[in-house]
Scaffold this motif. Structure first.
Motif, PDB file in Angstrom:
ATOM      1  N   TYR A   1       7.157   9.352  -4.090  1.00  0.00           N
ATOM      2  CA  TYR A   1       6.393   8.715  -5.164  1.00  0.00           C
ATOM      3  C   TYR A   1       7.255   7.744  -5.969  1.00  0.00           C
ATOM      4  N   ARG A   2       8.570   8.005  -6.040  1.00  0.00           N
ATOM      5  CA  ARG A   2       9.436   7.038  -6.735  1.00  0.00           C
ATOM      6  C   ARG A   2       9.426   5.692  -6.016  1.00  0.00           C
ATOM      7  N   LYS A   3       9.443   5.741  -4.705  1.00  0.00           N
ATOM      8  CA  LYS A   3       9.487   4.510  -3.925  1.00  0.00           C
ATOM      9  C   LYS A   3       8.200   3.711  -4.083  1.00  0.00           C
ATOM     10  N   LEU A   4       7.092   4.418  -4.302  1.00  0.00           N
ATOM     11  CA  LEU A   4       5.800   3.744  -4.403  1.00  0.00           C
ATOM     12  C   LEU A   4       5.436   3.361  -5.835  1.00  0.00           C
ATOM     13  N   LEU A   5       5.968   4.095  -6.823  1.00  0.00           N
ATOM     14  CA  LEU A   5       5.535   3.889  -8.204  1.00  0.00           C
ATOM     15  C   LEU A   5       6.547   3.175  -9.086  1.00  0.00           C
ATOM     16  N   ASP A   6       7.798   3.114  -8.655  1.00  0.00           N
ATOM     17  CA  ASP A   6       8.839   2.533  -9.505  1.00  0.00           C
ATOM     18  C   ASP A   6       8.716   1.011  -9.526  1.00  0.00           C
ATOM     19  N   LEU A   7       8.282   0.473 -10.659  1.00  0.00           N
ATOM     20  CA  LEU A   7       8.060  -0.970 -10.770  1.00  0.00           C
ATOM     21  C   LEU A   7       9.354  -1.758 -10.636  1.00  0.00           C
ATOM     22  N   GLU A   8      10.476  -1.139 -11.003  1.00  0.00           N
ATOM     23  CA  GLU A   8      11.758  -1.839 -10.919  1.00  0.00           C
ATOM     24  C   GLU A   8      12.148  -2.119  -9.472  1.00  0.00           C
ATOM     25  N   LYS A   9      11.570  -1.361  -8.552  1.00  0.00           N
ATOM     26  CA  LYS A   9      11.891  -1.544  -7.137  1.00  0.00           C
ATOM     27  C   LYS A   9      10.849  -2.388  -6.412  1.00  0.00           C
ATOM     28  N   PHE A  10       9.957  -2.982  -7.182  1.00  0.00           N
ATOM     29  CA  PHE A  10       8.942  -3.827  -6.565  1.00  0.00           C
ATOM     30  C   PHE A  10       9.588  -5.079  -5.971  1.00  0.00           C
ATOM     31  N   SER A  11       9.011  -5.525  -4.895  1.00  0.00           N
ATOM     32  CA  SER A  11       9.539  -6.693  -4.197  1.00  0.00           C
ATOM     33  C   SER A  11       9.328  -7.966  -5.010  1.00  0.00           C
ATOM     34  N   ALA A  12      10.247  -8.903  -4.840  1.00  0.00           N
ATOM     35  CA  ALA A  12      10.099 -10.207  -5.494  1.00  0.00           C
ATOM     36  C   ALA A  12       9.077 -11.061  -4.751  1.00  0.00           C
ATOM     37  N   ASN A  13       8.857 -10.714  -3.483  1.00  0.00           N
ATOM     38  CA  ASN A  13       7.871 -11.437  -2.680  1.00  0.00           C
ATOM     39  C   ASN A  13       6.463 -11.123  -3.185  1.00  0.00           C
ATOM     40  N   GLU A  14       5.696 -12.164  -3.507  1.00  0.00           N
ATOM     41  CA  GLU A  14       4.388 -11.983  -4.131  1.00  0.00           C
ATOM     42  C   GLU A  14       3.425 -11.205  -3.240  1.00  0.00           C
ATOM     43  N   GLU A  15       3.457 -11.484  -1.938  1.00  0.00           N
ATOM     44  CA  GLU A  15       2.546 -10.800  -1.014  1.00  0.00           C
ATOM     45  C   GLU A  15       2.891  -9.316  -0.916  1.00  0.00           C
ATOM     46  N   ASN A  16       4.190  -9.025  -0.773  1.00  0.00           N
ATOM     47  CA  ASN A  16       4.620  -7.625  -0.721  1.00  0.00           C
ATOM     48  C   ASN A  16       4.332  -6.908  -2.039  1.00  0.00           C
ATOM     49  N   ARG A  17       4.516  -7.634  -3.135  1.00  0.00           N
ATOM     50  CA  ARG A  17       4.275  -7.050  -4.458  1.00  0.00           C
ATOM     51  C   ARG A  17       2.805  -6.656  -4.617  1.00  0.00           C
ATOM     52  N   SER A  18       1.932  -7.492  -4.092  1.00  0.00           N
ATOM     53  CA  SER A  18       0.500  -7.195  -4.150  1.00  0.00           C
ATOM     54  C   SER A  18       0.180  -5.929  -3.355  1.00  0.00           C
ATOM     55  N   LEU A  19       0.812  -5.786  -2.184  1.00  0.00           N
ATOM     56  CA  LEU A  19       0.606  -4.585  -1.372  1.00  0.00           C
ATOM     57  C   LEU A  19       1.151  -3.349  -2.082  1.00  0.00           C
ATOM     58  N   GLN A  20       2.287  -3.510  -2.767  1.00  0.00           N
ATOM     59  CA  GLN A  20       2.857  -2.389  -3.517  1.00  0.00           C
ATOM     60  C   GLN A  20       1.916  -1.941  -4.632  1.00  0.00           C
ATOM     61  N   LYS A  21       1.303  -2.902  -5.310  1.00  0.00           N
ATOM     62  CA  LYS A  21       0.348  -2.560  -6.364  1.00  0.00           C
ATOM     63  C   LYS A  21      -0.830  -1.777  -5.791  1.00  0.00           C
ATOM     64  N   ASN A  22      -1.283  -2.196  -4.617  1.00  0.00           N
ATOM     65  CA  ASN A  22      -2.384  -1.472  -3.968  1.00  0.00           C
ATOM     66  C   ASN A  22      -1.972  -0.042  -3.626  1.00  0.00           C
ATOM     67  N   CYS A  23      -0.731   0.112  -3.168  1.00  0.00           N
ATOM     68  CA  CYS A  23      -0.221   1.455  -2.859  1.00  0.00           C
ATOM     69  C   CYS A  23      -0.166   2.311  -4.121  1.00  0.00           C
ATOM     70  N   CYS A  24       0.282   1.708  -5.225  1.00  0.00           N
ATOM     71  CA  CYS A  24       0.324   2.413  -6.516  1.00  0.00           C
ATOM     72  C   CYS A  24      -1.058   2.918  -6.900  1.00  0.00           C
ATOM     73  N   LEU A  25      -2.027   2.054  -6.726  1.00  0.00           N
ATOM     74  CA  LEU A  25      -3.397   2.388  -7.106  1.00  0.00           C
ATOM     75  C   LEU A  25      -3.905   3.587  -6.311  1.00  0.00           C
ATOM     76  N   VAL A  26      -3.651   3.576  -5.003  1.00  0.00           N
ATOM     77  CA  VAL A  26      -4.184   4.636  -4.146  1.00  0.00           C
ATOM     78  C   VAL A  26      -3.440   5.952  -4.356  1.00  0.00           C
ATOM     79  N   ILE A  27      -2.114   5.897  -4.469  1.00  0.00           N
ATOM     80  CA  ILE A  27      -1.373   7.159  -4.602  1.00  0.00           C
ATOM     81  C   ILE A  27      -1.649   7.814  -5.957  1.00  0.00           C
ATOM     82  N   THR A  28      -1.845   7.018  -7.010  1.00  0.00           N
ATOM     83  CA  THR A  28      -2.197   7.624  -8.300  1.00  0.00           C
ATOM     84  C   THR A  28      -3.615   8.199  -8.260  1.00  0.00           C
TER      85      THR A  28
END
Length: 485
Positions: A144-171
């Motif tokens: 969950y740290r890997k999926l929820l930690d905003l500090e580890k979010f990618s600088a790439n906009e497309e990857n960042r968008s996917l990370q946000k989606n992952c955050c939404l689903v895991i929460t």
């Protein structure tokens, strides 16, 4: 079910709509199972395999979200999910153990979404196995740290968008697990709430706070709401937080109380409209008791500091926290059980009176952050619209007004301490304290109600022409002494 039986089922002619859906389910499960068997995280074609896995995963996810009103088909899907679920979870963990790229993020997101939809079906059909298989993964700090930690979010906009989606689903998954946990699952839930001395557990809540601040997942807010319903949780968490996170927690508490009030059909509460008809204790009274104690202790400490009112020298974050707690306590008075707790606290009332008297003295100094601003143009532009004590005096008077309600002892103490005259002085417009006039009028009405001594005190001030606004007496429904013609 082996491949031969599945193939036979797929080839059978469908007789009903449920049969059609069942055939589609079996076909995709077979497809997913075969593709999972070909997965190898060391394979040079790993990206291609993940992309191929995403196809049946997405189709099964879409099917599971549409068959909630078909209990027979839902049960079949959950039963057949045993064929792929364990292997799929292993692949998911393998991908999270690696440096995540766009392809793996897409796979993780789709897999988590399928998990969520299967869990929803499991709730409808009262199935337990999905819960059991999700616990260890969803609440494993490594994942969950890997999926929820905003500090580890990618600088790439497309990857960042996917990370946000992952955050939404895991929460969302976390919320469902915590909301519907029963039996042996509770043994995992309690430590999350109670063992806040453990850094890992505290870290979990800080990650959720960050998601709330960033507005990435409303599910994170609802998870915190579940925790706030547990006795003493607020007290434990608050004591472990820094000032910045405490400020966030107070904001969350405000939303939590509003949400609980709506659930209880309590009249909406605001600064100008109190509703004392609510008997329902829609949140733990320990929250009010604890925050009241914290307010009393800290504001007393501030009163002893000679420079706490200086805009340059005060610790703005800490004084802002005390002000936010004061605002929360005032709004909580909308609930009768909270009003009784606050009204019965004599120490709190005396501190509020002492504070009001001191604020009136400080208001006369233009250098003080408590200085009265009678016009919008007078607001300190250097503060860029941010005043750590904005609305503080108004909230103090609001709490005093609530404490005075049908309280003879409080009425007399108000007069004897000199605060009754201070209240009359506070009726001037102050841009730093919106609606302060209305709260003063409310407080004065409560102070004068059925109290001849207080009424006589105001009458004497009137005779000495010490009340700057005669219309004020009409607004507090005070009968002015008639003068001889």
């Amino acid at each position: 079910m082996n491949n031969e039986i599945q193939s036979n089922l797929i080839s059978k002619e469908a007789e009903t709509e449920d049969d059609l859906v069942s055939i589609e389910i079996y076909s995709n499960i077979l497809n997913l199972k075969n593709r999972l068997e070909s997965y190898n995280d060391e394979d040079c074609n790993r990206d291609e395999i993940l992309e191929r896995l995403c196809v049946p995963i997405s189709l099964l996810s879409k099917i599971s979200s549409k068959i909630q009103n078909h209990p027979m088909v839902s049960s079949r899907l959950l039963i057949e999910s045993h064929l792929f679920h364990d292997k799929l979870m292993l692949v998911l963990k393998n991908e999270l153990d690696r440096p995540i790229d766009k392809v793996s993020f897409d796979f993780v997101h789709r897999t988590l979404k399928l998990q969520y939809n299967l869990m929803r079906l499991s709730l409808l059909t009262r199935g337990e196995w999905i819960f059991e298989n999700c616990w260890d993964f969803i609440f494993d700090q490594q994942y969950y740290r890997k999926l929820l930690d905003l500090e580890k979010f990618s600088a790439n906009e497309e990857n960042r968008s996917l990370q946000k989606n992952c955050c939404l689903v895991i929460t969302a998954l976390m919320y469902e697990l915590l909301q519907h946990s029963t039996g042996h699952c509770q043994s995992f839930v309690d430590p999350i709430f109670d063992e806040l001395d453990c850094n890992d557990k505290l870290d979990f809540w800080l990650l959720l706070f960050n998601l709330v601040i960033s507005e990435i997942s409303e599910w994170a807010l609802w998870i915190i709401f579940i925790a706030l319903k547990k006795k003493t949780f607020t007290r434990k968490l608050f004591s472990k937080l820094t000032v910045n996170y405490r400020l966030i927690l107070i904001d969350i508490l405000q939303e939590f109380v509003e949400d609980e009030a709506k659930n209880a059909n309590v009249k909406e509460w605001n600064m100008k409209n109190l509703d004392y008809d609510s008997q329902y204790e829609c949140f733990d009274r320990d929250i009010i008791v604890f925050l009241s104690e914290f307010f009393k202790q800290n504001i007393s400490d501030y009163l002893q500091q000679k420079t706490f009112h200086s805009n340059k020298e005060c610790n703005q974050e800490e004084i802002h926290l005390v002000c936010k707690i004061c605002e929360f306590l005032l709004k909580s008075c909308s609930f009768e059980f909270c009003h009784k707790i606050i009204k019965s606290d004599k120490d709190l009332f005396r501190i509020l009176i002492k504070l009001l008297l001191q604020l009136q003295l400080l208001a006369k100094s233009e250098a003080s952050i408590f200085a009265v601003k009678s016009r919008l143009d007078d607001l300190d532009e250097s503060m860029n619209g941010i005043n750590p004590v904005f609305g503080f005096k108004r909230d103090i008077i609001g709490l005093i007004a609530n404490c005075l309600h049908k309280n003879r002892e409080g009425q007399d103490y108000l007069r004897e301490s000199g605060a009754l005259y201070a209240l009359l002085e506070c009726t001037r417009i102050d841009q730093n304290n919106p609606f302060i006039q209305q709260w003063c009028i409310f407080a004065l009405r409560n102070a004068l109600e059925a109290n001849e001594s207080n009424q006589k005190f105001v009458q004497n001030l009137q005779e000495q022409k010490m009340i700057y606004d005669e219309k004020l007496l009409d607004r507090i429904r005070f009968k002015k002494k008639k003068t001889l013609a």
